[in-house]
Design a protein around this motif. Sequence first.
Motif, PDB file in Angstrom:
ATOM      1  N   GLU A  22       0.839  -1.200   0.000  1.00  0.00           N
ATOM      2  CA  GLU A  22       0.000   0.000   0.000  1.00  0.00           C
ATOM      3  C   GLU A  22       0.873   1.250   0.000  1.00  0.00           C
ATOM      4  OE1 GLU A  22      -3.885   1.720   0.099  1.00  0.00           O
ATOM      5  OE2 GLU A  22      -3.340  -0.398   0.055  1.00  0.00           O
ATOM      6  N   GLU A  23       0.492   2.262  -0.805  1.00  0.00           N
ATOM      7  CA  GLU A  23       1.275   3.495  -0.846  1.00  0.00           C
ATOM      8  C   GLU A  23       1.119   4.269   0.452  1.00  0.00           C
ATOM      9  OE1 GLU A  23       3.321   3.906  -3.023  1.00  0.00           O
ATOM     10  OE2 GLU A  23       2.643   2.867  -4.818  1.00  0.00           O
ATOM     11  N   PRO A  24       2.186   4.928   0.934  1.00  0.00           N
ATOM     12  CA  PRO A  24       2.087   5.709   2.167  1.00  0.00           C
ATOM     13  C   PRO A  24       1.212   6.946   1.981  1.00  0.00           C
ATOM     14  CG  PRO A  24       4.225   6.034   1.139  1.00  0.00           C
ATOM     15  CD  PRO A  24       3.551   4.931   0.377  1.00  0.00           C
ATOM     16  N   VAL A  25       0.893   7.589   3.085  1.00  0.00           N
ATOM     17  CA  VAL A  25      -0.031   8.716   3.075  1.00  0.00           C
ATOM     18  C   VAL A  25       0.457   9.833   2.166  1.00  0.00           C
ATOM     19  CG1 VAL A  25      -1.084  10.513   4.477  1.00  0.00           C
ATOM     20  CG2 VAL A  25      -0.870   8.191   5.385  1.00  0.00           C
ATOM     21  N   ALA A  26       1.741  10.205   2.285  1.00  0.00           N
ATOM     22  CA  ALA A  26       2.254  11.330   1.510  1.00  0.00           C
ATOM     23  C   ALA A  26       2.115  11.100   0.014  1.00  0.00           C
ATOM     24  CB  ALA A  26       3.721  11.582   1.857  1.00  0.00           C
ATOM     25  N   VAL A  27       2.355   9.865  -0.427  1.00  0.00           N
ATOM     26  CA  VAL A  27       2.268   9.558  -1.851  1.00  0.00           C
ATOM     27  C   VAL A  27       0.817   9.624  -2.336  1.00  0.00           C
ATOM     28  CG1 VAL A  27       2.642   7.788  -3.600  1.00  0.00           C
ATOM     29  CG2 VAL A  27       4.365   8.181  -1.822  1.00  0.00           C
ATOM     30  N   GLN A  28      -0.093   9.039  -1.580  1.00  0.00           N
ATOM     31  CA  GLN A  28      -1.492   9.036  -2.008  1.00  0.00           C
ATOM     32  C   GLN A  28      -2.072  10.452  -2.019  1.00  0.00           C
ATOM     33  OE1 GLN A  28      -4.134   5.857  -1.095  1.00  0.00           O
ATOM     34  NE2 GLN A  28      -2.575   4.731   0.070  1.00  0.00           N
ATOM     35  N   PRO A  38      -9.839  16.586  -4.674  1.00  0.00           N
ATOM     36  CA  PRO A  38      -9.732  17.136  -3.310  1.00  0.00           C
ATOM     37  C   PRO A  38      -9.300  16.052  -2.318  1.00  0.00           C
ATOM     38  CG  PRO A  38     -11.779  17.822  -4.351  1.00  0.00           C
ATOM     39  CD  PRO A  38     -11.185  16.778  -5.249  1.00  0.00           C
ATOM     40  N   PHE A  39      -8.460  16.439  -1.359  1.00  0.00           N
ATOM     41  CA  PHE A  39      -7.957  15.494  -0.364  1.00  0.00           C
ATOM     42  C   PHE A  39      -8.317  16.035   1.008  1.00  0.00           C
ATOM     43  CE2 PHE A  39      -4.878  13.316   2.303  1.00  0.00           C
ATOM     44  CZ  PHE A  39      -4.842  12.039   1.756  1.00  0.00           C
ATOM     45  N   THR A  40      -9.249  15.378   1.692  1.00  0.00           N
ATOM     46  CA  THR A  40      -9.764  15.856   2.964  1.00  0.00           C
ATOM     47  C   THR A  40      -9.151  15.094   4.130  1.00  0.00           C
ATOM     48  OG1 THR A  40     -11.584  14.281   2.983  1.00  0.00           O
ATOM     49  CG2 THR A  40     -11.954  16.369   1.813  1.00  0.00           C
ATOM     50  N   GLU A  41      -9.426  15.553   5.326  1.00  0.00           N
ATOM     51  CA  GLU A  41      -8.972  14.852   6.523  1.00  0.00           C
ATOM     52  C   GLU A  41      -9.554  13.449   6.593  1.00  0.00           C
ATOM     53  OE1 GLU A  41      -9.609  17.002  10.084  1.00  0.00           O
ATOM     54  OE2 GLU A  41      -8.431  18.760   9.465  1.00  0.00           O
ATOM     55  N   ILE A  42     -10.798  13.313   6.114  1.00  0.00           N
ATOM     56  CA  ILE A  42     -11.419  11.991   6.106  1.00  0.00           C
ATOM     57  C   ILE A  42     -10.672  11.061   5.159  1.00  0.00           C
ATOM     58  CG2 ILE A  42     -13.515  10.714   5.504  1.00  0.00           C
ATOM     59  CD1 ILE A  42     -15.129  13.116   6.434  1.00  0.00           C
ATOM     60  N   ASP A  43     -10.250  11.607   3.991  1.00  0.00           N
ATOM     61  CA  ASP A  43      -9.464  10.796   3.053  1.00  0.00           C
ATOM     62  C   ASP A  43      -8.175  10.313   3.712  1.00  0.00           C
ATOM     63  OD1 ASP A  43     -11.280  11.128   0.931  1.00  0.00           O
ATOM     64  OD2 ASP A  43     -10.405  13.066   0.409  1.00  0.00           O
ATOM     65  N   GLU A  44      -7.524  11.217   4.425  1.00  0.00           N
ATOM     66  CA  GLU A  44      -6.270  10.845   5.093  1.00  0.00           C
ATOM     67  C   GLU A  44      -6.513   9.786   6.157  1.00  0.00           C
ATOM     68  OE1 GLU A  44      -2.435  12.978   7.286  1.00  0.00           O
ATOM     69  OE2 GLU A  44      -3.865  14.158   6.128  1.00  0.00           O
ATOM     70  N   ILE A  47      -6.983   6.434   4.451  1.00  0.00           N
ATOM     71  CA  ILE A  47      -5.720   5.869   3.968  1.00  0.00           C
ATOM     72  C   ILE A  47      -4.927   5.290   5.132  1.00  0.00           C
ATOM     73  CG2 ILE A  47      -3.481   6.463   2.971  1.00  0.00           C
ATOM     74  CD1 ILE A  47      -4.989   8.508   1.212  1.00  0.00           C
ATOM     75  N   GLU A  48      -4.853   6.034   6.233  1.00  0.00           N
ATOM     76  CA  GLU A  48      -4.136   5.542   7.405  1.00  0.00           C
ATOM     77  C   GLU A  48      -4.751   4.238   7.907  1.00  0.00           C
ATOM     78  OE1 GLU A  48      -3.806   8.442  10.450  1.00  0.00           O
ATOM     79  OE2 GLU A  48      -2.657   9.854   9.233  1.00  0.00           O
ATOM     80  N   ALA A  49      -6.070   4.161   7.864  1.00  0.00           N
ATOM     81  CA  ALA A  49      -6.745   2.939   8.311  1.00  0.00           C
ATOM     82  C   ALA A  49      -6.381   1.751   7.419  1.00  0.00           C
ATOM     83  CB  ALA A  49      -8.261   3.159   8.336  1.00  0.00           C
ATOM     84  N   ALA A  50      -6.339   1.999   6.110  1.00  0.00           N
ATOM     85  CA  ALA A  50      -5.986   0.919   5.177  1.00  0.00           C
ATOM     86  C   ALA A  50      -4.545   0.455   5.388  1.00  0.00           C
ATOM     87  CB  ALA A  50      -6.190   1.398   3.744  1.00  0.00           C
ATOM     88  N   ILE A  51      -3.647   1.419   5.626  1.00  0.00           N
ATOM     89  CA  ILE A  51      -2.248   1.069   5.879  1.00  0.00           C
ATOM     90  C   ILE A  51      -2.126   0.290   7.183  1.00  0.00           C
ATOM     91  CG2 ILE A  51       0.026   2.028   6.430  1.00  0.00           C
ATOM     92  CD1 ILE A  51      -0.622   4.322   4.480  1.00  0.00           C
ATOM     93  N   ASN A  52      -2.813   0.762   8.222  1.00  0.00           N
ATOM     94  CA  ASN A  52      -2.769   0.057   9.506  1.00  0.00           C
ATOM     95  C   ASN A  52      -3.269  -1.376   9.355  1.00  0.00           C
ATOM     96  OD1 ASN A  52      -1.773   2.278  10.874  1.00  0.00           O
ATOM     97  ND2 ASN A  52      -3.805   3.027  11.479  1.00  0.00           N
ATOM     98  N   LYS A  76       4.025   5.080   8.182  1.00  0.00           N
ATOM     99  CA  LYS A  76       2.876   5.211   7.280  1.00  0.00           C
ATOM    100  C   LYS A  76       2.879   6.488   6.452  1.00  0.00           C
ATOM    101  CE  LYS A  76       0.075   7.210  11.024  1.00  0.00           C
ATOM    102  NZ  LYS A  76      -1.114   7.026  11.878  1.00  0.00           N
ATOM    103  N   THR A  77       3.718   7.468   6.797  1.00  0.00           N
ATOM    104  CA  THR A  77       3.648   8.764   6.117  1.00  0.00           C
ATOM    105  C   THR A  77       4.530   8.815   4.884  1.00  0.00           C
ATOM    106  OG1 THR A  77       3.170   9.854   8.223  1.00  0.00           O
ATOM    107  CG2 THR A  77       3.887  11.251   6.402  1.00  0.00           C
ATOM    108  N   VAL A  78       5.835   8.578   5.038  1.00  0.00           N
ATOM    109  CA  VAL A  78       6.738   8.606   3.878  1.00  0.00           C
ATOM    110  C   VAL A  78       7.099   7.205   3.425  1.00  0.00           C
ATOM    111  CG1 VAL A  78       7.673  10.880   4.396  1.00  0.00           C
ATOM    112  CG2 VAL A  78       8.776   8.847   5.350  1.00  0.00           C
ATOM    113  N   LEU A  79       6.788   6.214   4.243  1.00  0.00           N
ATOM    114  CA  LEU A  79       6.942   4.808   3.872  1.00  0.00           C
ATOM    115  C   LEU A  79       5.768   4.039   4.457  1.00  0.00           C
ATOM    116  CD1 LEU A  79      10.698   3.956   4.669  1.00  0.00           C
ATOM    117  CD2 LEU A  79       9.712   4.290   2.413  1.00  0.00           C
TER     118      LEU A  79
END
Length: 791
Positions: A22-28, A38-44, A47-52, A76-79
């Motif tokens: 899965e791509e990290p947060v910064a990349v997505q 648009p990239f909202t706080e909910i989107d972030e 993504i964090e949930a999917a990475i976790n 999860k942010t840069v990697l």
Amino acid sequence: MQNSTKKTQTNEEIDIIIHLAEEPVAVQKRMAQMNGIPFTEIDEENIEAAINAQQQSVLEEMAAQHIYFKKPHLYKTVLNAISTVIRKKDLDKLSSIRDVMLVEPNAAMEAMSLPSADYRAPQVNEFDPVHAEVQALWAEGIQGQGVKVAVLDSGIDPDHPDIRHAYRGGINFVDQSDTEKYSRLRAGNDPSETSPDERSNVAPEKGVTSGRPFETHHGTHIAGIIAGKNENGVKGVAPGVDLYAYRIFGGYMGGSLTTILEAIEKAVVEKMDILNLSLSDNSDLENHALSIAVNNAILAGVVVVSTAGNTGSVRGSIRTPGTSRMGIAVGNSTIDDELDSSSSRGPSRPNFDIKPDIVAPGTEIYSTMPGYGVKAAYKNAYARETGTSQAAPYITGVAALMKQAHPEWSPLDIKVAMTNTAKVLDTTSYNVFDQGSGRIRPYAAVHPSIVAYCTEEIDADGKGHIVENRRGAITFGSVKLAEDVTITKLVLVKDIKGDGGVYDVNIQITEPFEGATITVDQPSFTLDGECLLDITLTAPKSENTKYRDEILGYVHITSADRSVEVSLPFAADFSDGATVIPAIEEFSITKKDISFGIEEANDETEVTLSINSDLSYPSLEITDYLSKAPLDSLFYSNGMSLGTWKYPILHRFTSSWTNEDTTLEDGIYSIDFTGMANGEPLTDTIGPIFVKSTKPVITGSVNGSTVSGQVTDQYIDFSTTLTELGEGFDVNEKLAASYSVTSDGNLVTTDSFILNQDGTFSVELDSLHPEHDRITITITDAAGNNGELSL
């Protein structure tokens, strides 16, 4: 799935980093922005949930397969990665787990400074070649105000009088729970330097393997170059910045890759504007975890400046994170616009990328040192250090000035303007892999008239994730010549000031390849807002390309009145991956018998060295031939490139050991060469070499028609000594004996004769007339010295 660690089936534990799919947060987030989504706080949060979820799934599968691991750290942010410890025997099982993309070692990292040299630069930086430009920006009120700069290093002394105005705190990432190393714990909000009193009673004063002192100073030295306030001759490039310390190196400058990755993640989350990474790992790969993290931090909007490395002037010595394709890798220049011999060179692998991106002053830089909170110590808390560690913060400071002047510029905009406007150094001495775009010009970087850049698509994370990389360089990469090739790159020229005008394009080829050309579709153009140029590489089919077949150079775009110029380095590799077995192809000397008593002898004797590969740490040493003990060094450097090199053998030379004038006395020597190729030594020797500056001494007499006598000479002594080693020689190989007879001034006869091994001789002549004949005995040695005796 790749596995870059050795698969030794043992119970030995290894510290690793596991990269996930899965791509990290910064990349997505960046992908969404590039696509206009648009990239909202909910989107972030999603993504964090999917990475976790992916990370937990991998950890659960590791447990299910009975893969032993210690408490992991999650990124999860840069990697999207997990750092942990496993047993080597479990590597294959780990590799088979779904979503595991790459496993690599958690390597030890080190700072990029060198011990202070004998050379002393001026104390204040007013003498460096770009200081006037920095002063001009200060006069305009541009000192980096409002720009957040994080120094990822050994910490910063917050009490230093030159730094405390800019210091805004930071984070300590170093664990001090090891009581055999540290005398006390450290709070998470204390990123100051490691002080001497933090060393435990049982810990050594210096590192057992590194030799580094326990206490640290590196980060404070870097901080002074960025933001020093000029209390004692040190004023940083951008004294107005907000300076943050991220302590990633502890006692003895110990640190690890995982700690640095954690710090980069935190810096992105805390919205730092610029990161300074004066550190490196021993890798020239672009897909190293640290380089990937740098790419992704830049995609998140952070400027990342790093060192090229201090591994010398050898091709391909660039080190991560300087290998990041999107980051700014900095080489080390001197105040007279030469490159320091320790400064690492490109290209990076595997894309033949042009590195370093730029160079800046980094040799004998006078800056701040920690006083460890002792008020009286700060009067002398300054020192000089050399390295790309010192060059990188210079660029960090300039980037801060650029960010203040142009807050809307992205990290890639800053990199393009900075590299476009650099001063290209002497191209007969330094190619694009030595200097990149050249030496920084701060004022031009902050106030460019135009910029020109090439947009390329790169794999930013080693997993096939393609992003656009905008840069002021043209990389054609590896080009196969199975057929005639034509490749065109688009360069966009933008008018930043809005002045317009006519511009000329000049192609400068510094390293040619037979039949290959670089052309531009518009050698002259009128700039009205923007102009797109076609830069085209053409090369003929070739079935026998070899290592270092390439074309290098610069594209120069210049206004008609020559008041504006920007440059873009270019490079193409035609070798098709060809390599060589490192070898010394020639190691010879013009004469093995040398006399310094003969005029112009110094100009006649030289060593020729021809190598087919780049070498690290080459050394040319003078060795006592009899004892085999090294006596001195004619040449030493951090690296040398393939080619043919010549070194004169002089009576007086400057020792590369002591940097003092040294005399090469008479004696028997060898000249020994040593270099390192791919970690293995490459050696050769020439000897015996005889240095002899004395003339043969002849004594003798005439008895009837017999002339007899004795030659006393060092070559006879040399032969006796070497005979004891089983290496003696016939003295007549080194001493040419002859006689001549003159009668009343007219030459009657001349001939050579043979000496006995002890130097005695006896010559029978047909007839002599003592009343009017004169006999002259001449001995000429192999070094060219003559001795005569008239009887």
